[in-house]
Design a protein around this motif. Structure first.
Motif, short mmCIF file in Angstrom:
data_model
loop_
_atom_site.label_atom_id
_atom_site.label_comp_id
_atom_site.label_asym_id
_atom_site.label_seq_id
_atom_site.Cartn_x
_atom_site.Cartn_y
_atom_site.Cartn_z
N ASP A 1 34.03 50.68 43.89
CA ASP A 1 34.99 50.14 42.92
C ASP A 1 35.18 51.14 41.78
N ALA B 1 44.90 42.39 46.45
CA ALA B 1 43.78 42.17 45.53
C ALA B 1 42.52 41.76 46.29
N ALA B 2 42.69 40.97 47.34
CA ALA B 2 41.54 40.57 48.15
C ALA B 2 40.91 41.79 48.83
N GLY C 1 44.76 36.86 41.97
CA GLY C 1 44.61 38.29 42.24
C GLY C 1 44.03 39.03 41.07
N ARG D 1 41.92 37.92 38.89
CA ARG D 1 40.48 37.66 38.82
C ARG D 1 39.74 38.56 39.81
N TRP D 2 40.28 38.73 41.01
CA TRP D 2 39.65 39.61 42.00
C TRP D 2 39.62 41.06 41.50
N GLY E 1 39.20 43.85 46.15
CA GLY E 1 37.99 43.16 45.73
C GLY E 1 36.85 43.37 46.71
N GLY F 1 37.21 41.57 38.80
CA GLY F 1 35.83 41.25 39.17
C GLY F 1 35.28 40.05 38.46
#
Length: 243
Positions: free
Chosen positions: A25, A117-118, A236, A238-239, A121, A242
């Protein structure tokens, strides 16, 4: 002596490992910086007039993909310099297939952003870039006008260059910027459509077509577009952050 076939298999194996593997990340400041950059493109009117072409590609691609998935025959996609577009498919003019196809346009960009986003993440930066390139190639095959072809080629070429030539940190920053753009850029078109309808325009919009198909007021379909885009942005976001 290693055969050419063995070398090719090893190369393909390495490529698959790279695409299917995970990447670290990026730092939080990179995630926030790409959010700010995406907002700087989506919110002001001047850059949005150009960047909206990318949202139109996703919008019309959504129509086309769902048309195929519901058994309709996709005739072609056209993209115009005013950032409008047209997807033409053949099949039953009513029914669930036509309804889903009409509903897919405004919901496609935010849902693509949510899916992106998934992937991010889960650390799948390379997979995201390759999937995006594949989707753009699929759209390119169905483009039926020169402006549309150039728009998709430029967009797809950017993904290819970043995927092949850029380092991991640049790839991650680019991927996050693209996903933030889809999430934020997926919110604005529904508000633009609502404003046009309030002024008496856009009488043949997706919401109005859906109203005629389902006998549900167009305002309810607009509410659906808003709900999908805003929920995708919140989920999205929030993902990506993090949280």
């Amino acid at each position: 002596m290693v055969s050419t076939a063995s070398v090719s298999l090893m190369s393909l194996g390495s490529l698959w490992d790279e695409v299917s593997g995970t990447q670290p990340d990026p730092d939080l400041w990179v995630v926030v910086a790409t959010l700010v950059a995406a907002a700087a493109v989506v919110v002001p009117q001047a850059p949005w007039r150009i960047a909206r072409n990318a949202v139109t590609i996703a919008h019309e691609g959504g129509h086309g993909l769902v048309a195929l998935l519901t058994g309709r025959t996709l005739t072609g996609i056209r993209l115009h310099s005013d950032t409008s577009g047209l997807t033409v498919s053949r099949g039953k003019p009513t029914g669930i297939g036509m309804i889903l196809t009409a509903a897919a346009g405004y919901t496609a960009p935010p849902l693509l952003g949510l899916g992106g986003a998934a992937l991010l993440g889960a650390g799948r930066v390379t997979l995201l870039l390759w999937l995006a390139t594949a989707l753009l190639l699929a759209v390119l095959v169905m483009i039926r006008n020169a402006y549309g072809a150039v728009s998709v080629l430029v967009t797809g070429g950017t993904f290819v260059l970043v995927s092949w030539l850029a380092g991991p940190q640049v790839q991650a920053a680019f991927a996050y910027a693209v996903v933030w753009f889809l999430l934020l850029g997926g919110v604005r078109p529904a508000f633009e459509l609502q404003a046009k309808r309030a002024r008496g325009g856009a009488g043949d919009s997706d919401a109005d077509q859906l109203s005629r198909l389902t006998h549900v007021p167009a305002g309810m379909w607009l509410f659906l577009f808003h709900a999908v885009s805003v929920c995708s942005l919140l989920g999205g976001g929030r993902w990506l952050l993090g949280l």
